[in-house]
Structures are given as C-alpha cells and as structure tokens.
Design a protein around this motif. Sequence first.
Motif, PDB file in Angstrom:
ATOM      1  N   GLU A 136       1.026  -1.098   0.039  1.00  0.00           N
ATOM      2  CA  GLU A 136       0.076  -0.334  -0.173  1.00  0.00           C
ATOM      3  C   GLU A 136       0.749   1.283  -0.140  1.00  0.00           C
ATOM      4  N   THR A 137       1.979   1.139   0.345  1.00  0.00           N
ATOM      5  CA  THR A 137       3.092   2.053   0.685  1.00  0.00           C
ATOM      6  C   THR A 137       3.773   2.633  -0.724  1.00  0.00           C
ATOM      7  N   LYS A 180       2.805   1.649  -3.428  1.00  0.00           N
ATOM      8  CA  LYS A 180       1.770   1.955  -4.475  1.00  0.00           C
ATOM      9  C   LYS A 180       1.165   3.694  -4.787  1.00  0.00           C
ATOM     10  N   THR A 181       1.016   3.878  -3.511  1.00  0.00           N
ATOM     11  CA  THR A 181       1.055   5.537  -3.268  1.00  0.00           C
ATOM     12  C   THR A 181       1.925   6.870  -3.395  1.00  0.00           C
ATOM     13  N   ARG A 182       3.298   6.280  -3.222  1.00  0.00           N
ATOM     14  CA  ARG A 182       4.342   6.301  -3.127  1.00  0.00           C
ATOM     15  C   ARG A 182       5.052   6.444  -4.448  1.00  0.00           C
TER      16      ARG A 182
END
Length: 88
Positions: A37-38, A40-42
């Motif tokens: 998730e991190t 994908k966000t970054r």
Amino acid sequence: MKDRRWLNRQKAWDIAERSLNNLKNNDTPFMGEQIVETAKTRGFLSVWMTVFAEDTDMLKRFIYSFEGTCQSCFNDQFQPIPRPGGAL
C-alpha cells in the motif's frame, strides 16, 4: 518551477529501504500488505523492485498491485524478461 522528480524518487527509495528493514524484523502478511500500500501511494515501481530484489514474494505483490503493470513481462522469479530491441 524546478523539476523535483529526483527528490520524490529519493524519498521513495528511502521509504523502500526502511520498509525492507521493517519486513525483515516483522515478516508477517500484514506487514507485506502495508508495504505494498505504501509503495502504491509513493509510486516508482522500479525503486521497490530494486530494493526488494531478493524477496520474490514482495516482487510478486508489487507486480500484481501496481495498476498497468504487464504481468507477462516478468518470469517465474518475477524478474523482467529481456526484450531485445524493446519488442513487446
């Protein structure tokens, strides 16, 4: 306006390295999910693939999680398949 992509990439790299260390200290499915998730966000899939190059489980997770990533462009070890001349 200055081009700050290099700075965003550097920040993603730093977070990816800390995430790898966190996973080594707490290798759980939840930690793996949180790292994806991190990532994908970054953004910067190539950064995450490089930092986690030795962890085939995480490589698979990244490939399947980043929207628009061609899954058939990777072999069974989740390494890029060579494309001579850039042929798809």
